[in-house]
Design an enzyme around this catalytic site. Sequence first.
Site, PDB file in Angstrom:
ATOM      1  N   ALA A  75       7.094  16.055   2.686  1.00 31.82           N
ATOM      2  CA  ALA A  75       7.641  16.075   4.052  1.00 31.82           C
ATOM      3  C   ALA A  75       6.483  16.012   5.042  1.00 31.82           C
ATOM      4  CB  ALA A  75       8.440  17.352   4.253  1.00 31.82           C
TER       5      ALA A  75
ATOM      6  N   LYS B  47      10.406  -6.461  -4.197  1.00 30.19           N
ATOM      7  CA  LYS B  47       9.394  -5.979  -3.236  1.00 30.19           C
ATOM      8  C   LYS B  47      10.038  -5.254  -2.052  1.00 30.19           C
ATOM      9  CE  LYS B  47       5.822  -5.229  -0.907  1.00 30.19           C
ATOM     10  NZ  LYS B  47       4.745  -4.333  -1.237  1.00 30.19           N
TER      11      LYS B  47
ATOM     12  N   PHE C 283       6.217  10.786  -3.540  1.00 29.82           N
ATOM     13  CA  PHE C 283       6.875  10.406  -2.277  1.00 29.82           C
ATOM     14  C   PHE C 283       7.945  11.413  -1.858  1.00 29.82           C
ATOM     15  CE2 PHE C 283       5.279   6.445  -0.477  1.00 29.82           C
ATOM     16  CZ  PHE C 283       4.222   6.294  -1.356  1.00 29.82           C
TER      17      PHE C 283
ATOM     18  N   CYS D 171       3.742  -1.488   6.624  1.00 33.20           N
ATOM     19  CA  CYS D 171       4.735  -1.967   5.654  1.00 33.20           C
ATOM     20  C   CYS D 171       6.109  -1.319   5.792  1.00 33.20           C
ATOM     21  CB  CYS D 171       4.206  -1.752   4.239  1.00 33.20           C
ATOM     22  SG  CYS D 171       2.646  -2.577   3.973  1.00 33.20           S
TER      23      CYS D 171
ATOM     24  N   PHE E   8       2.070  -4.456  -4.871  1.00 34.19           N
ATOM     25  CA  PHE E   8       2.555  -3.091  -4.612  1.00 34.19           C
ATOM     26  C   PHE E   8       1.428  -2.139  -4.236  1.00 34.19           C
ATOM     27  CE2 PHE E   8       5.458  -5.170  -7.588  1.00 34.19           C
ATOM     28  CZ  PHE E   8       6.634  -5.100  -6.863  1.00 34.19           C
ATOM     29  N   LEU E   9       0.263  -2.701  -3.839  1.00 33.80           N
ATOM     30  CA  LEU E   9      -0.879  -1.821  -3.550  1.00 33.80           C
ATOM     31  C   LEU E   9      -0.655  -1.020  -2.273  1.00 33.80           C
ATOM     32  CD1 LEU E   9      -2.615  -3.264  -1.079  1.00 33.80           C
ATOM     33  CD2 LEU E   9      -3.376  -4.712  -2.950  1.00 33.80           C
TER      34      LEU E   9
HETATM   35  C1  UGA Z   1       3.293   0.992   0.929  1.00 32.52           C
HETATM   36  C2  UGA Z   1       3.765   1.100  -0.526  1.00 32.52           C
HETATM   37  O1  UGA Z   1       3.537   2.424  -1.020  1.00 32.52           O
HETATM   38  C3  UGA Z   1       3.046   0.090  -1.412  1.00 32.52           C
HETATM   39  O2  UGA Z   1       3.586   0.146  -2.736  1.00 32.52           O
HETATM   40  C4  UGA Z   1       3.249  -1.309  -0.837  1.00 32.52           C
HETATM   41  O3  UGA Z   1       2.553  -2.292  -1.604  1.00 32.52           O
HETATM   42  C5  UGA Z   1       2.731  -1.347   0.602  1.00 32.52           C
HETATM   43  O4  UGA Z   1       3.447  -0.367   1.381  1.00 32.52           O
HETATM   44  C6  UGA Z   1       2.959  -2.740   1.133  1.00 32.52           C
HETATM   45  O5  UGA Z   1       4.101  -3.178   1.162  1.00 32.52           O
HETATM   46  O6  UGA Z   1       1.972  -3.436   1.416  1.00 32.52           O
HETATM   47  P1  UGA Z   1       1.169   1.861   2.309  1.00 32.52           P
HETATM   48  O7  UGA Z   1       1.905   1.394   3.515  1.00 32.52           O
HETATM   49  O8  UGA Z   1      -0.259   1.508   2.146  1.00 32.52           O
HETATM   50  O9  UGA Z   1       1.913   1.355   0.968  1.00 32.52           O
HETATM   51  O10 UGA Z   1       1.215   3.450   2.317  1.00 32.52           O
HETATM   52  P2  UGA Z   1       1.994   4.610   1.540  1.00 32.52           P
HETATM   53  O11 UGA Z   1       1.023   5.389   0.757  1.00 32.52           O
HETATM   54  O12 UGA Z   1       3.177   4.107   0.835  1.00 32.52           O
HETATM   55  O13 UGA Z   1       2.462   5.507   2.776  1.00 32.52           O
HETATM   56  C7  UGA Z   1       3.351   4.998   3.777  1.00 32.52           C
HETATM   57  C8  UGA Z   1       3.680   6.081   4.768  1.00 32.52           C
HETATM   58  O14 UGA Z   1       4.512   7.072   4.181  1.00 32.52           O
HETATM   59  C9  UGA Z   1       2.456   6.839   5.302  1.00 32.52           C
HETATM   60  O15 UGA Z   1       2.636   7.072   6.679  1.00 32.52           O
HETATM   61  C10 UGA Z   1       2.462   8.125   4.510  1.00 32.52           C
HETATM   62  O16 UGA Z   1       1.818   9.194   5.154  1.00 32.52           O
HETATM   63  C11 UGA Z   1       3.958   8.366   4.391  1.00 32.52           C
HETATM   64  N1  UGA Z   1       4.330   9.230   3.246  1.00 32.52           N
HETATM   65  C12 UGA Z   1       4.085   8.832   1.973  1.00 32.52           C
HETATM   66  C13 UGA Z   1       4.984  10.448   3.496  1.00 32.52           C
HETATM   67  O17 UGA Z   1       5.228  10.826   4.658  1.00 32.52           O
HETATM   68  N2  UGA Z   1       5.358  11.212   2.426  1.00 32.52           N
HETATM   69  C14 UGA Z   1       5.124  10.849   1.139  1.00 32.52           C
HETATM   70  O18 UGA Z   1       5.499  11.605   0.220  1.00 32.52           O
HETATM   71  C15 UGA Z   1       4.467   9.628   0.910  1.00 32.52           C
END
Ligand code: UGA
Length: 482
Positions: free
Chosen positions: A278, A230, A275, A286, A158-159
Amino acid sequence: MKTQAQTVSIAVVGSGYVGLVAAACFAEIGHRVICVDNDESKVRMLQAGGVPIHEEHLPELLSRHRGDRLEFTTDLRAATQAAEAIFIAVGTPQSQTGSADLSYVDAVASEIARSIDSYKVIVEKSTVPVYTNEWIRRVIERNGVSKELFDVTSNPEFLREGTAVVDFLHADRIVLGTATERAGNLLKSIYHPLTCGDYYNVPGSVPGPRESNDPPPILLTSTKAAEIIKHASNAFLATKISFINAVANVCEAAGADIEEVARGIGMDSRIGPKFLRAGVGYGGSCFPKDVAAFRNVAEQVGVDFGLLREVEKINDEQKQRFFQKIRSALWTFRAKKIGVLGLAFKGGTDDVRESPALDIVKRLVAEGCIVTAYDPAAADRCKELIPPGPCMRYVDELYAAAQDADALLILNDWEEFAELDLSKLHYTLRYPIVIDGRNLYDPETMTKNGFTYLSVGRPGLSQPIDPVAAFFVPRRRDDTRA
Ligand code: UGA
């Protein structure tokens, strides 16, 4: 039977974000790890002390354990034979139909099968659809390996990129999907240094939210449940983001502030504050892939998961809306100089896969803008996709992106983007227009500092921006241009 802290011999197949971080972290908690990749140049780089990805704490863990508890090789056969547990962490890209392409997993499983000479626990670490476990088992049996010589388990990761090492070592939970006690016990012993809390007392251990009296819990499940956990986790997080983006659009139309609304929603402990930011939509390697794959899995088992289609649609439209916002502020695009802060799909990483920032930059260039972009880590990767040229410049310094620009866009959330010197920025820009896709600033502060400031889901943004008014913002004093 292993259940206590013991050194386990581990092979990790794949040295991407998940594989490399997992390998380094397993070594960090005391195991002997061989990390395998078929990319010879990457393996040579890792052997020689290189670090192929930008990830906090990773360089120090690699240098701490390389050549001692952590080795790199292209020899999957030897690594399989040396290991008690083999983690498969190869890519599962999106196929044309939206389903996960499992050909790398299939190829690795066949090769592992041909190398098995004693009992092995094979662990899915890659994000895979439900039933993959079953397929891996069949592939291995088809290669003539007897049932007693292996178990296939699922231990989803889940990283998040950018905080991957801390997420791994200070996990919210460790999910172990297994059908046999023997495999479950080996997996438990691998994570024991974390789950018993000892790791957090080790001098020099990577700091994070967990402590020895609050270690991560283990959740033992069936393999199918672990696979679904997952996919469903990523799909739910993506849903949360699309939901808040849709609410942001309502706020924008109604004249409310999404930041206040998100705070109010998130204070409900059943919803939680995370999360709910906006912005320009989610990206990365992912969420886009996993939402599509989970929708596809549902379809295959006869469930129409229409909600996920809507999540994807809102995400696509969010980028489009932001682009329209830029247009409404600039009136025309041709030959406009646009400064861009942020190219990676979010701050803290160099990964530009499915980056909303890249999507927006590509559209601007296609419309004839001259883009000058800065990202603390992602420029080199971005150059492979949008080569530098007369309409696309990359700079190494933040304010250089804003120099003489007609507007500055903030497209991801690196910490330094939230700490701009506003008077310096005002002075540097040709027109003090900031269009912030991550809501890093308070609109009132920006207005007080003389900026035309547009963000996502905040008051006034439903009104069409008056382009003439935007261009009548006073220029800096020494600006002698016509
Ligand atoms: C995501 C999941 O958060 C991890 O738990 C998971 O392990 C990983 O996918 C995976 O499957 O390998 P990641 O893709 O590294 O992690 O990035 P996130 O921090 O989740 O952000 C994903 C996207 O959502 C980014 O574009 C971020 O800017 C966006 N985001 C995130 C938002 O627009 N708003 C938020 O409140 C949070």
